[in-house]
Structure formats: structure tokens, C-alpha cells
Write an enzyme that holds these catalytic residues in place. Sequence first.
Site, PDB file in Angstrom:
ATOM      1  N   GLY A 272       1.379  -1.170  -0.229  1.00 31.07           N
ATOM      2  CA  GLY A 272      -0.005   0.629  -0.172  1.00 31.07           C
ATOM      3  C   GLY A 272       0.873   1.292  -0.105  1.00 31.07           C
ATOM      4  N   GLU A 273       0.339   2.073   0.506  1.00 33.79           N
ATOM      5  CA  GLU A 273       1.306   3.647   1.027  1.00 33.79           C
ATOM      6  C   GLU A 273       1.129   4.061  -0.229  1.00 33.79           C
ATOM      7  OE1 GLU A 273       5.363   3.517   2.149  1.00 33.79           O
ATOM      8  OE2 GLU A 273       4.014   2.273   3.947  1.00 33.79           O
ATOM      9  N   GLY A 274       1.059   3.897  -1.823  1.00 33.32           N
ATOM     10  CA  GLY A 274       0.763   4.237  -2.801  1.00 33.32           C
ATOM     11  C   GLY A 274       2.686   3.532  -3.529  1.00 33.32           C
TER      12      GLY A 274
END
Length: 337
Positions: free
Chosen positions: A303-305
Amino acid sequence: MTLTITGLDDVSALLARLPEGDEAAAAAWAAREPRLTKPAGSLGRLEDLSGWLSTWQGRHPPRLDAPYARIFAGNHGVAALGVSAFPPEVTVQMVANFQHGGAAINQLCRTFGIALDVVSLDLDRPTADFTQGPALTEAEFASAFQAGIDAVPEGADLLVLGEMGIGNTTPAAALACALYGGEASEWTGRGTGVEGGALARKIEVVAAGVARHRGLPPLEILRALGGRELVALAGATVAARLRRVPVLLDGYVVTAAVAPLQAARPGALDHCRVAHVSAEPGHRRLLAALGADPLLDLGLRLGEGSGAALAVGLLRGAIACHTGMATFDEAGVSDKG
């Protein structure tokens, strides 16, 4: 451009007036691409990416002068039901890590020249437990959607979207299941690493939320099952479309967050590309439902881009080839007869 959201009707009104891509820029790209010194199609999807950027930036040649990453963070009431291997306070701790430059997304943004900002959304106030009622009131939905809109900076020529929120693969799975049907177990994966009885519990939570809220219109499903960071992701995606900014979507949570936009208004995600397919099993299923082809398949599930930031390297390569390669005429190379 000032956009103000007070409720779901405002979002529906925005979806009704989404602009299409720039035909003149697309035509200019299409005129140059076949003349480059290579067999037609030999750069595969890199060719398509430069055309997509031209179309949605509204210019030819495309450029990446101002790519921005926006990571939205929120906390979820269902996290208290044991759906994650980590406690909710980790969301706050990871946001601090982002701000101090210590996370994977910081390294990737630095590597690929992306300006990063993290938007925290009432981390001390988790959403309601969606197995008991809607996760968000309409006012909370409007506030989160507005935060997403406001996070898209003027002058951006690419938006990279990511998220942080302990437990948020649970609302992602619930959203996908409510929108596209099937069993909760088909959409629900290990997330942060739950297994055994904890995974079974997570599936039960997803199934209970879907059973309570299934059948609602797509935007109501997002309000009922999503979280503040998911709603903000949808808001940023709509704002980017209205400002003609192409978008790179990260993994399962981001894709699930914007899927209700496509369900409410087919074509709403035409300015988006999915950067990668997550190791979460529901993501591949969701991409099939959306007809989306991810750019990368690396087994990522952070996640987190992170996957979307990594894919910016592909876009830079696509632009370099389209703009920097000589044409057959320029190079004095014979074209196919």
C-alpha cells in the site's frame, strides 16, 4: 477551479459533467508514434502510456514536470473486530514515519522525482462499525470527499494515489463484494498478515457489512462501507479528471475506493491507470470486473502508494521514447515498404 461538496448529490453532479480526453493532443500523438524508428507496436504498452498521458494532459508531447503523490490516511471502526494483525495506532505511527521520510513511499518518490504529501483524516476518530450501520454519515462523507478534492494541487501533470489505514483491506473487500457480488471469501485476503481464525473472522466481518448494505447505489455503498481515506481517494480522482490530470492508482484499497465512481458513471476512470496488481487475491478479481489491466505484477501488498510511485518510472520511459526517438525521416532509416 473551486469545487464544494456538501453531500452525495454534489458528487453525482460532478460525475455527470466529467470531461473527456483531449482529441487534438491524442491525434498529435497518433501522428508521431507510427513514424518513430521501430516496428509498430514494438514498445508494447509504453506506446499506449505516452498516448494516454497526451490525451489526459491535453498536450503533445506529454511531460512529467510536476508529478504529485497524495497518500490519504484514515482509521476504521471495524479494526476493533480483529481484522488486522496490527493495532489502529500504527496508522498514526506510520504517518509520522512518512513525514520523517522513513517509509518505502518516501524512497520511491525521491527516486522518481515525485512531490509527496500525506493527508491525515481524523485519525483519532475512527469510522463507525459498518456491520452495525453506515461507516460514515453523509456530512462525514462530504468532508472526506472535499479533503480529496482539495489535495489535488494546481499545476499537477500526474497524480499518484495511495493510502494508509490499519484494517482498510476489510472495507476494500466489502466494497468490491457489494458492487460486484460473489462470496466475501473471494474478495478477502490476508491484508497485514492475518491467517487462520483471524482470517475467518475478517471474512465474517466483510460478509456482515455487505449483507447489511448490499443493494444501495454505488456512492451510498462507498459511504456505508468505506472510510475517510477511501472517500478522499474518490474525491481526488474526480478532481483530477475535472482538472485534466492523469492518475496512477495503487493497489487493492485504492482501486476499491474508486470503483464506485465507475459503477455510478461508466467511463469515470478513463483518466486512470492501475499501477500494479496486489498480492491480495481480491484485487485481481476487481481489476477483471473493471476491465483494467495493471502495469506491474510484482507481488506488492504494502500500500502507501508504493506500486503507483514505482510505475512513474514506466511513464518517464514512455515519454522519453515517444519524444526523444528519431522518426524514420529524421534518421534517414527506410520505413517498411
